[in-house]
Design a protein around this motif. Sequence first.
Motif, mmCIF file in Angstrom:
data_model
loop_
_atom_site.group_PDB
_atom_site.id
_atom_site.type_symbol
_atom_site.label_atom_id
_atom_site.label_comp_id
_atom_site.label_asym_id
_atom_site.label_seq_id
_atom_site.Cartn_x
_atom_site.Cartn_y
_atom_site.Cartn_z
ATOM 1 N N GLY A 1 4.367 -7.636 0.902
ATOM 2 C CA GLY A 1 4.115 -8.345 1.739
ATOM 3 C C GLY A 1 3.758 -9.811 1.293
ATOM 4 N N HIS B 1 -5.031 -12.201 2.170
ATOM 5 C CA HIS B 1 -4.001 -11.358 3.047
ATOM 6 C C HIS B 1 -4.436 -9.954 3.474
ATOM 7 N N ILE B 2 -5.715 -9.535 3.249
ATOM 8 C CA ILE B 2 -6.181 -8.345 3.694
ATOM 9 C C ILE B 2 -7.207 -8.752 4.645
ATOM 10 N N VAL C 1 8.196 2.308 7.945
ATOM 11 C CA VAL C 1 8.493 1.667 6.416
ATOM 12 C C VAL C 1 7.219 1.372 5.991
ATOM 13 N N ILE D 1 10.371 5.712 5.231
ATOM 14 C CA ILE D 1 10.742 5.314 3.958
ATOM 15 C C ILE D 1 9.619 4.752 3.347
ATOM 16 N N VAL E 1 7.650 3.118 -0.260
ATOM 17 C CA VAL E 1 8.142 2.575 -1.478
ATOM 18 C C VAL E 1 6.821 3.162 -2.349
ATOM 19 N N ARG F 1 11.355 5.537 -1.946
ATOM 20 C CA ARG F 1 11.985 4.475 -2.999
ATOM 21 C C ARG F 1 12.258 2.954 -2.307
ATOM 22 N N SER F 2 12.172 2.075 -3.172
ATOM 23 C CA SER F 2 12.505 0.688 -2.473
ATOM 24 C C SER F 2 13.996 0.853 -1.974
ATOM 25 N N LEU F 3 13.958 0.110 -0.941
ATOM 26 C CA LEU F 3 15.437 -0.273 -0.379
ATOM 27 C C LEU F 3 16.117 -1.443 -0.706
ATOM 28 N N TYR G 1 16.425 -0.821 9.982
ATOM 29 C CA TYR G 1 15.594 -1.696 11.105
ATOM 30 C C TYR G 1 16.314 -1.832 12.313
ATOM 31 N N ASP H 1 -4.880 -3.340 8.504
ATOM 32 C CA ASP H 1 -4.052 -3.859 7.655
ATOM 33 C C ASP H 1 -4.318 -5.288 7.902
ATOM 34 N N MET I 1 -2.103 -8.082 8.039
ATOM 35 C CA MET I 1 -1.195 -8.297 9.144
ATOM 36 C C MET I 1 -0.211 -7.343 9.401
ATOM 37 N N ASN I 2 0.530 -6.952 8.540
ATOM 38 C CA ASN I 2 1.671 -6.010 8.439
ATOM 39 C C ASN I 2 2.930 -6.616 8.833
#
Length: 494
Positions: free
Chosen positions: A38, A176-177, A288, A323, A325, A365-367, A376, A389, A391-392
């Motif tokens: 993020g 951020h958390i 995701v 998904i 990561v 995996r990372s897309l 999306y 979270d 934010m998210n």
Amino acid sequence: MSDLSTRRLINVSNRLPVMLRRTPDDATGWRAEPTAGGLVSALTPVLRALGGEWIGWSGIVEEHATADVAQVLSALRDEMGFTLTPVAMTADQRDKFYLGFSNEVIWPLFHDLQSRANFAPSYFTAYEEVNRRFAAVIAQRASADDLIWIHDYHLINTAQELRSLGVTASLIFFLHIPFPQPDIFLKLPWREPILAGMLAYDLLGFQTVRDRDNFLACAQTLLGDTITLDSWEDLVIVTVQGCQVRLGVFPIGIDAAGFERGAATRAVTDLTRQLRTAVGGQQIILGVDRLDYTKGIEQRLEAFRNTLQRYPELRRRITLVQIAVPSRTDIPEYRMLKQRIEGLVGEINGELTHLGWVPIQYLCRSLPFTELLAHYRAADVALVTPLKDGMNLVAKEYCAAHLDHQGVLILSEFAGAAAQLGTHALTVNPYDIDGVADAIAQACQMPLIERVTRMTALRASVRREDVFWWADRVLRAGTLPAYHSVAPALDQEA
Ligand code: ADQ
């Protein structure tokens, strides 16, 4: 954007926005890969727009670094749009500061998961050492007019170290958390130095009112009568022993216009069509996440199973695409989580798969950006159900990329994003498996007009309060003139 024409921005975070990997193919011996997460997603566009410098760890421990690490990073300047400056760290420091104190102490504790915290005493010593290393690099690079913006829980103590090195520049910290309530924070064996470390900044930014108020409650509990509070310009001013700190609430946004533009490209449109064709007429429900226990992936899978059990009419009509990561794979708990999730996906698919229908598609995996956007766009429902979270950003990215306005967002009430998006999302308690299952069924059966009304409002909010709006508010608050106490103390106002 705030006028920073006379002030350079120095952005500091634990990791640089690229990670270096050794490679025999490349002439330099190193390859730079973008890092996921993020913070990087949010700040790369901001620093690119403002110019400046990003200071952080390159991902290479001192023992393996060679003189060309700094060179490889400096060669990326034009591509990135800003300077990258590395901070060195030994393997032992990486283990105790990053994996240890940051991710086995602060991370679980600040997400209210105190039973997962490992309060090993050697971790905090390494945390102080590494914060000192960051301060030394920043002090070398910064001048008095620079604005220094330090990010997140890895670097709480860097301001104190900078002040002891004589740095007088303005210091901004953004968490951020989440910040926990006193009954959780007080369990931290190093609660006083962590609190003092935060109070050494000029401006402290939080994602939500919830986090700011938790911080204030902890400060009041630990410092009692020695602090006073004022309010000014949407900020709370905390004064401790003559020193002032400004506290602000700045919910982070995304580059919404960038997501919309990306989602509208031909490549994404084609891929979206392919994804939809692959599932036939079924509805796609999308998760995701970074593979992290705070994201509530196991609880989400259980909720999806519960939907299929309690609403059998939805079988063969919905597919969950999850998904994940991989993240923090050096920490055993994260490796075990990955195994548990894979086991659960196998169990649910084994139990419920029917000819031509597999209930869960799991990608670990990372897309690439194009594929992420296509997922999306293709998804009828986004399931964003973290246990807690800051934010998210996934919640916001889904709305921005959902160009046809028909998607439904199911959002945890414990994600910071719920403060902005909660009214038009379907909010859920992620621990309530039946409740989440009911929300999935409600989303899948929601009339079109209601979907469009909700998503239109969500998209407007994400666009209005984007990442540039966020950075502007933080930087404005960080460059306000000195505050002299004129307002009555908050606790006397009521
Ligand atoms: P995170 O917990 O890392 O960050 P989150 O907000 O969940 O962040 O965002 C994750 C980011 O990673 C998103 O930008 C998403 O697109 C990307 N991502 C996730 N899975 C991916 C995949 N498989 N492939 C490609 N990209 C993927 C912390 C806090 C959050 C806070 C952010 C920003 O924990 O609460 O929102 O910082 O402040």
